[in-house]
Design an enzyme around this catalytic site. Sequence first.
Site, short mmCIF file in Angstrom:
data_model
loop_
_atom_site.label_atom_id
_atom_site.label_comp_id
_atom_site.label_asym_id
_atom_site.label_seq_id
_atom_site.Cartn_x
_atom_site.Cartn_y
_atom_site.Cartn_z
N GLU A 69 15.70 5.72 -11.37
CA GLU A 69 15.03 6.40 -12.49
C GLU A 69 13.56 6.66 -12.19
O GLU A 69 13.00 7.70 -12.54
CB GLU A 69 15.17 5.54 -13.76
CG GLU A 69 14.61 6.17 -15.00
CD GLU A 69 15.40 7.39 -15.45
OE1 GLU A 69 16.55 7.25 -15.85
OE2 GLU A 69 14.83 8.51 -15.38
N ASP A 110 5.12 16.65 -3.84
CA ASP A 110 5.65 15.58 -4.70
C ASP A 110 6.61 16.17 -5.74
O ASP A 110 7.73 15.67 -5.92
CB ASP A 110 4.48 14.86 -5.39
CG ASP A 110 4.95 13.74 -6.31
OD1 ASP A 110 5.24 12.64 -5.80
OD2 ASP A 110 5.04 13.97 -7.52
N LYS A 169 10.82 15.62 -6.10
CA LYS A 169 11.46 15.22 -7.37
C LYS A 169 12.49 16.28 -7.80
O LYS A 169 13.56 15.94 -8.29
CB LYS A 169 10.40 15.02 -8.44
CG LYS A 169 9.52 13.79 -8.18
CD LYS A 169 8.28 13.80 -9.05
CE LYS A 169 7.43 12.56 -8.86
NZ LYS A 169 6.09 12.69 -9.45
N GLY A 225 -4.56 5.40 -11.46
CA GLY A 225 -3.27 5.01 -10.86
C GLY A 225 -2.21 6.09 -10.96
O GLY A 225 -1.02 5.81 -10.81
N VAL A 229 2.51 0.17 -8.53
CA VAL A 229 3.83 0.04 -9.16
C VAL A 229 4.42 -1.35 -8.91
O VAL A 229 4.95 -1.98 -9.83
CB VAL A 229 4.78 1.16 -8.66
CG1 VAL A 229 6.18 0.96 -9.20
CG2 VAL A 229 4.24 2.52 -9.09
N GLY A 268 1.83 6.49 -13.41
CA GLY A 268 1.08 5.34 -13.92
C GLY A 268 1.85 4.05 -13.72
O GLY A 268 3.08 4.05 -13.64
N GLY A 288 8.21 9.57 -13.68
CA GLY A 288 7.64 8.32 -14.18
C GLY A 288 8.44 7.68 -15.30
O GLY A 288 9.60 7.31 -15.12
N LYS A 302 10.21 8.58 -4.11
CA LYS A 302 10.79 9.93 -4.18
C LYS A 302 10.88 10.61 -2.82
O LYS A 302 11.79 11.39 -2.57
CB LYS A 302 10.02 10.80 -5.18
CG LYS A 302 8.52 10.89 -4.94
CD LYS A 302 7.74 10.02 -5.88
CE LYS A 302 6.30 9.87 -5.46
NZ LYS A 302 5.36 9.78 -6.51
N GLU A 361 -1.29 9.37 -5.71
CA GLU A 361 -0.96 8.52 -4.57
C GLU A 361 -2.26 8.16 -3.85
O GLU A 361 -3.27 8.87 -4.00
CB GLU A 361 -0.05 9.28 -3.59
CG GLU A 361 1.14 9.98 -4.24
CD GLU A 361 2.18 9.03 -4.82
OE1 GLU A 361 2.53 8.05 -4.16
OE2 GLU A 361 2.61 9.27 -5.96
N1 HSE Z 1 1.61 10.62 -7.96
C1 HSE Z 1 2.74 10.82 -8.80
C2 HSE Z 1 2.38 11.79 -9.91
C3 HSE Z 1 3.21 9.51 -9.34
O1 HSE Z 1 1.18 12.03 -10.10
O2 HSE Z 1 3.27 12.32 -10.55
C4 HSE Z 1 4.56 9.52 -10.02
O3 HSE Z 1 5.58 9.87 -9.14
#
Ligand code: HSE
Length: 328
Positions: free
Chosen positions: A128, A200, A204, A186, A14, A302, A133, A104, A189
Amino acid sequence: MATIQAAILGFGTVGQGIFQILNERKHQLKQSLGLDIEVKAILIREPTKSRMATPGVMVTDNFQDIEDIPDIQVVFEAIVGEEPAFQYLCRSIQKGCHVITANKVMFSKYGLELQERAKRQGVHVGYEATTAGGVPIIKTLKNLLLVNQVHRIQGILNGTSNYILTQMRIHESLFHDALEEAKVLGYAESDPFNDISGQDAFRKLMILSTLAFGKQPNWDDVTIDGIADITLEQVQSATREGLRFRHVAEIIEEQDGSLHASVGLRLVDPEHPLYAVEGVNNAIALDTNYIGTLTLIGPGAGKFPTASVMVEDYAEIIGKHAQFLVTL
Ligand code: HSE
């Protein structure tokens, strides 16, 4: 023409995307904002790792070097994990910098505190990129909440999980092969534990909860399941029945104001709004009182989707700030 001096903390997928977009869109940003931008410094973690060339930019593994630069006004943060990211952003805010984050894990815990600190210092926090993403869910929610109330948020919030489930269904890929692909692309993580364990998506969801309801449920009360145990046979059997597995994060505000949240796999039929959401896409359905249900769909992970919304945050913050300076 005045120049905004910026720093990028974290130079992985990123961070490099931010640098690239700032260079590619330099002229357009200058035209629309009336201000130039220069990346003055980049914070890296591993000095020996090979990375894209950044001529004329200070590259350091010591945050103090960046803190010591007197005229930095904007800090982009793309580090993984709560610390040291939180400390770095507190110190940046204290110095009077606007901060823009994609983190996040850090923001789900410290988002309110960071925003309070920023308010006291007269600077802004852009976040944001922390959630979904390239999908503009934060600015959409902020706008919508000016008039509407949100009762329920349901969505696919992890691009890696959705990519893996899609690859398993369409190409009959094995879980670990699909995960490796998600890393190469990409999306995942570097340590994909949070992606495949549901953590994750949970983080979020908590960011969205703070924004939509002004609070979060007790984290210990939320059931969090990932996709790590799913087998190709289960995916194939669902497909034969005309169903699809989706990794769904959901939070509901009850009449009494209590919040109920869950994260885990669900089987959905073709009538379900998340049935058609494929690959790295995320989707978020917001149930509101006036609009009804609004669903946003788009790339959830991404390099460029995530980095581009950080540059949008920059343009929005600097645009507002420049207007403010003019009206003074
Ligand atoms: N690793 C995270 C995903 C990246 O796959 O959603 C975006 O936050």
